[in-house]
Design a protein around this motif. Structure first.
Motif, PDB file in Angstrom:
ATOM      1  N   CYS A  32      -1.346  -4.342   6.986  1.00  0.00           N
ATOM      2  CA  CYS A  32      -2.016  -4.025   5.711  1.00  0.00           C
ATOM      3  C   CYS A  32      -2.720  -5.266   5.181  1.00  0.00           C
ATOM      4  N   CYS A  51       5.303   6.127   7.992  1.00  0.00           N
ATOM      5  CA  CYS A  51       4.724   7.237   7.239  1.00  0.00           C
ATOM      6  C   CYS A  51       5.474   8.532   7.538  1.00  0.00           C
ATOM      7  N   HIS A 105       0.823  -1.204   0.000  1.00  0.00           N
ATOM      8  CA  HIS A 105       0.000   0.000   0.000  1.00  0.00           C
ATOM      9  C   HIS A 105       0.858   1.254   0.000  1.00  0.00           C
ATOM     10  N   GLU A 112       0.231  -0.464  14.508  1.00  0.00           N
ATOM     11  CA  GLU A 112      -0.109   0.907  14.161  1.00  0.00           C
ATOM     12  C   GLU A 112       1.081   1.834  14.441  1.00  0.00           C
ATOM     13  N   ASN A 116      -2.769   5.177   1.663  1.00  0.00           N
ATOM     14  CA  ASN A 116      -3.214   3.824   1.949  1.00  0.00           C
ATOM     15  C   ASN A 116      -3.792   3.111   0.722  1.00  0.00           C
ATOM     16  N   LEU A 161      -4.010   0.802  -2.573  1.00  0.00           N
ATOM     17  CA  LEU A 161      -3.341  -0.438  -2.987  1.00  0.00           C
ATOM     18  C   LEU A 161      -2.514  -0.180  -4.252  1.00  0.00           C
ATOM     19  N   ALA A 173     -10.644  -3.003  -2.534  1.00  0.00           N
ATOM     20  CA  ALA A 173      -9.620  -2.070  -2.061  1.00  0.00           C
ATOM     21  C   ALA A 173      -9.752  -0.705  -2.731  1.00  0.00           C
ATOM     22  N   GLU A 193       6.067   3.146   0.580  1.00  0.00           N
ATOM     23  CA  GLU A 193       5.150   2.013   0.512  1.00  0.00           C
ATOM     24  C   GLU A 193       5.254   1.173   1.776  1.00  0.00           C
ATOM     25  N   LEU A 194       4.146   0.550   2.132  1.00  0.00           N
ATOM     26  CA  LEU A 194       4.097  -0.302   3.316  1.00  0.00           C
ATOM     27  C   LEU A 194       3.670  -1.713   2.939  1.00  0.00           C
ATOM     28  N   GLN A 195       4.302  -2.672   3.601  1.00  0.00           N
ATOM     29  CA  GLN A 195       3.937  -4.082   3.417  1.00  0.00           C
ATOM     30  C   GLN A 195       4.016  -4.744   4.779  1.00  0.00           C
ATOM     31  N   ARG A 203       3.448   1.550  11.622  1.00  0.00           N
ATOM     32  CA  ARG A 203       2.885   2.196  10.435  1.00  0.00           C
ATOM     33  C   ARG A 203       3.050   3.711  10.500  1.00  0.00           C
TER      34      ARG A 203
END
Ligand code: C2E
Ligand code: MG
Ligand code: MG
Ligand code: MG
Length: 284
Positions: A256, A244, A48, A237, A53, A55, A272, A250-252, A240
């Protein structure tokens, strides 16, 4: 044939011996036939965009069916498959399957595939080209993840192949950064588009403030080098919001979404929030 039957019998013989040895030999037998028996499966883990957020795509992660409804993780079988010299053939299957799946998605999401070092000894460029041609997937949607273990062998030949892959339009990702030697020289010498910071780094975040400082520095360094930077293994959280704020693109991670079978990934896409403009769409 006779040789492989002989080895199959060894498994029976070794029951009751050292558990690890038994598992190892069982795995060898399973791996030798896994492509024929269609025992491999790909699962897909979402990536994401940190800011919105949205996809962006998925990473394809290989699974070996254990025959009892469960799966064996790649950490257990990939090293053995490498020893057996099977990873080029397995890797080709992974590329074909991942490209075919992504080409069927209703959105132009990216798909990331992990490569093993042995694949660079065969004709990787041809294998990638044919996976794209067979599936009809646009090269711009494919990302290839490699780890630094690759550079120890033949750096010049690897660099040549990476440049040829990039000429196709494919993106190249440095995976597991922050483990091993994580030499900065790899980032200068090879044409990466993206850096994935290993999940062990984000796991250590709560332990001391200096870990956070280092992770912020890696993000800033990636920006300076024009690399997108991905935070792996985001489970909480707190991780995360840190990623940010620290400028990760990007986050994985499990927060997520976990890796999921193909059908579940399709459902995931249908519900999504998909980025309307993908970050690489304007790149050559
Ligand atoms: P990787 O490429 O770094 O993939 C990320 C791994 O972290 C995956 O493990 C994923 O399930 C796990 N992960 C993701 N988010 C979280 C999280 O929030 N918490 C935790 N605890 N784990 C998380 P997996 O699927 O077991 O794969 C392990 C490694 O096996 C991969 O690491 C990759 O290096 C290798 N691998 C996977 N598929 C392939 C493949 O098709 N070919 C090759 N050569 N290697 C593969
Ligand atoms: Mg990976
Ligand atoms: Mg990774
Ligand atoms: Mg990793």
């Amino acid at each position: 044939r006779a040789k492989s039957a002989g080895r199959d019998q060894m498994v029976v013989f070794e029951v009751g011996m050292d558990g690890e040895l038994k598992t190892r030999n069982t795995l060898r037998v399973m791996l030798r036939h896994a492509l024929e028996t269609e025992a491999f499966e790909l699962h897909y883990q979402p990536l994401h965009e940190a800011e919105t957020n949205a996809l962006l795509g998925f990473e394809a992660l290989l699974r070996l069916q254990d025959g009892e409804g469960g799966y064996i993780s790649p950490g257990k079988f990939i090293p053995i498959a490498e020893e057996m010299g099977l990873t080029p053939r397995i890797g080709q299957w992974v590329l074909n399957e991942a490209c075919r799946t992504a080409a069927n998605w209703p959105q132009k999401l990216s798909i990331a595939v992990n490569l093993s070092p042995q694949q660079f000894r065969e004709d990787l460029v041809t294998v990638v080209e044919s996976a794209l041609a067979l599936s009809g997937l646009a090269a711009e949607r494919l990302e290839l993840e490699i780890t630094e273990s690759l550079f120890i062998a033949e750096p010049q030949s690897v660099a040549d192949q990476l440049h040829r892959l990039k000429a196709l339009g494919v993106r190249v990702v440095m995976d597991d950064f922050g483990t091993g030697y994580s030499s900065l020289s790899y980032l200068w010498k090879f044409p990466f588009d993206k850096l994935k910071v290993d999940r062990s780094c984000f796991m250590s975040l709560a332990e001391s403030e200096s870990v956070g400082e280092v992770l912020r520095t890696i993000s800033a360094m990636s920006g300076a080098m024009n690399l997108r930077v991905v935070a792996e293994g985001i489970e909480t959280e707190m991780q995360r919001s840190f990623a940010c704020q620290a400028g990760y693109d990007e986050l994985q991670g499990f927060l997520c979404g976990r890796p999921m079978p193909r059908e579940a990934a399709m459902q995931y896409i249908l519900t999504a929030n998909v980025a309307s403009e993908r970050p690489h769409e304007d790149l050559p």
